[in-house]
Scaffold this active site. Structure first.
Site, PDB file in Angstrom:
ATOM      1  N   CYS A 154      16.490  76.964  69.960  1.00 24.30           N
ATOM      2  CA  CYS A 154      16.142  75.728  70.665  1.00 24.30           C
ATOM      3  C   CYS A 154      16.707  75.835  72.080  1.00 24.30           C
ATOM      4  CB  CYS A 154      16.713  74.505  69.938  1.00 24.30           C
ATOM      5  SG  CYS A 154      16.419  72.943  70.807  1.00 24.30           S
TER       6      CYS A 154
ATOM      7  N   ASP B  51       5.626  71.899  60.085  1.00 22.03           N
ATOM      8  CA  ASP B  51       6.641  72.939  60.246  1.00 22.03           C
ATOM      9  C   ASP B  51       5.941  74.290  60.118  1.00 22.03           C
ATOM     10  OD1 ASP B  51       8.875  74.632  60.218  1.00 22.03           O
ATOM     11  OD2 ASP B  51      10.092  73.190  59.091  1.00 22.03           O
TER      12      ASP B  51
ATOM     13  N   ARG C  77       7.389  77.253  60.605  1.00 26.29           N
ATOM     14  CA  ARG C  77       8.339  78.346  60.450  1.00 26.29           C
ATOM     15  C   ARG C  77       8.127  79.113  59.145  1.00 26.29           C
ATOM     16  NH1 ARG C  77      13.761  74.981  61.630  1.00 26.29           N
ATOM     17  NH2 ARG C  77      12.559  73.488  60.374  1.00 26.29           N
TER      18      ARG C  77
END
Length: 380
Positions: free
Chosen positions: A226, A298, A300
């Site tokens: 991030c 999401d 990921r």
């Protein structure tokens, strides 16, 4: 895999690629970064009218309530690149001129074929908006298109290979380099860098102390990169605080591993994360902002974390996380999660809505944060 890797970079450069599915040939072009002449060029090369492929989330925003699959939308007549971009990822496509016309386009939706699904898979892997221009190659243009492939002007990729590319290439992660780097909160640290086969993403294992790769569970944190929070201390999330607490927490536990994963913005990349932030400023929460851009809640994948742990010889862990999905992903990859330790950041006026969405809609275990007891780690 080699052709898929090349296709990713061609799409990021604004070039079209050819997807091959049996006898079918489909030209694909990213909407993001496409030239004003992209539609005309695809039509000329393919000999057919291009269409717009959209994800279920984007289709839902256009009015297809309950859309569960990718589909093709006929292009608006006379629509330039700006109008296509509004349809593909604009914040309010329903406000475009010609709303009645938009309804007619929706009624003309066609189910996606494998090449359509593969096109969006390539966009996701390339960290581009998950929408694409596609044009079926007519028989009359097939020889000319194959000549472009033969001369190297156009890249051809098998659709089945492209469709499975978002998860990377399990088992093919390369361990590239390592070095000892003392940190303020953990002096004895070793950074080990891993690179994915397509070269687009690099991940780092931060090995703190000398965790034993034996029967004892190793303290572990999976931390998605991030930039805004980790480096600049953004107040819109709790990532930077969690990162620093993870390092000190692992050090206090006698050593362990922090996997710093190149999965910015829950896997959508920095460019799309900033787009999502702008949408959040207009009133959407973090999950709806991603869906508006066409992404899942999401994006990921944690197979890379399993591969990194395998390289480090770690099979049993004590996981520092509030996200049950990470526990499930490691367990599915053969990593035994012996226990989970909560890892909280601080609640503030800027991240309250973000944390609420993670707790209420994504299932993150954050009750202690909202009850005022989230200052330190907790065990469960």
């Amino acid at each position: 895999m080699h052709q898929v890797e090349r296709a990713i970079f061609d799409l990021r450069r604004g070039l079209p690629v050819l997807l091959v599915d049996g006898e079918s040939r489909v030209l694909v072009q990213a909407i993001e970064g496409a030239a004003e002449t992209a539609v005309a060029r695809l039509a000329r090369e393919a000999g057919t009218t291009p269409a717009l492929v959209l994800s279920p989330h984007r289709l839902a925003l256009l009015g297809e309530v309950g859309a569960v699959a990718t589909a093709r939308l006929p292009l608006p007549e006379g629509g330039g690149r700006q109008r296509l971009a509004e349809l593909a990822f604009g914040p309010r496509p329903e406000a475009l001129p010609g709303r009645a016309e938009l309804a007619r386009w929706r009624r003309a939706l066609q189910p996606a074929e494998r090449a359509d699904r593969a096109a969006l898979a390539l966009m996701r892997r390339a960290l581009l908006i998950p929408s694409a221009l596609v044009a079926r190659v007519d028989d009359s243009r097939r020889a000319a298109v194959e000549a472009l492939v033969a001369e190297g002007t156009l890249l051809a990729v098998a659709a089945d290979k492209a469709e499975c590319c978002p998860a990377g290439a399990p088992g093919m992660l390369k361990r590239v380099s390592e070095a000892r780097i003392p940190l303020v909160d953990a002096f004895d640290c070793r950074f080990v860098l891993f690179r994915e086969p397509d070269g687009l993403r690099e991940h780092v294992a931060v090995v703190i102390g000398e965790p034993e790769a034996g029967e004892a569970p190793v303290p572990l944190r999976l931390h998605s990169a991030c930039l805004t929070g980790d480096l600049f201390g953004s107040l819109r999330c709790d990532c930077g605080e969690q990162l620093r607490k993870a390092v000190t927490g692992i050090e206090a536990l006698g050593g362990g591993v922090l996997l710093y994963l190149a999965q910015e913005g829950r896997g959508i990349g920095l460019a799309n994360k900033l787009r999502a932030y702008t949408l959040q400023d207009s009133g959407l929460d973090t999950l709806d902002a991603d869906r508006t851009l066409g992404f899942d809640e999401d994006e990921r994948h944690y197979g890379v974390a399993v591969d990194m742990l395998a390289s480090l010889g770690i099979r049993r862990v004590q996981l520092l996380t509030n996200n049950p999905r990470k526990v499930a992903a490691l367990s599915a990859g053969g990593i035994e999660v012996v226990s989970r330790q909560a890892l909280y950041g601080s609640l503030n006026d800027h991240n309250r809505r973000y944390l609420s969405a993670k707790a209420e809609r994504a299932g993150h275990l954050l009750d202690a944060v909202f009850n005022g007891h989230g200052e330190g780690p907790g065990r469960s």
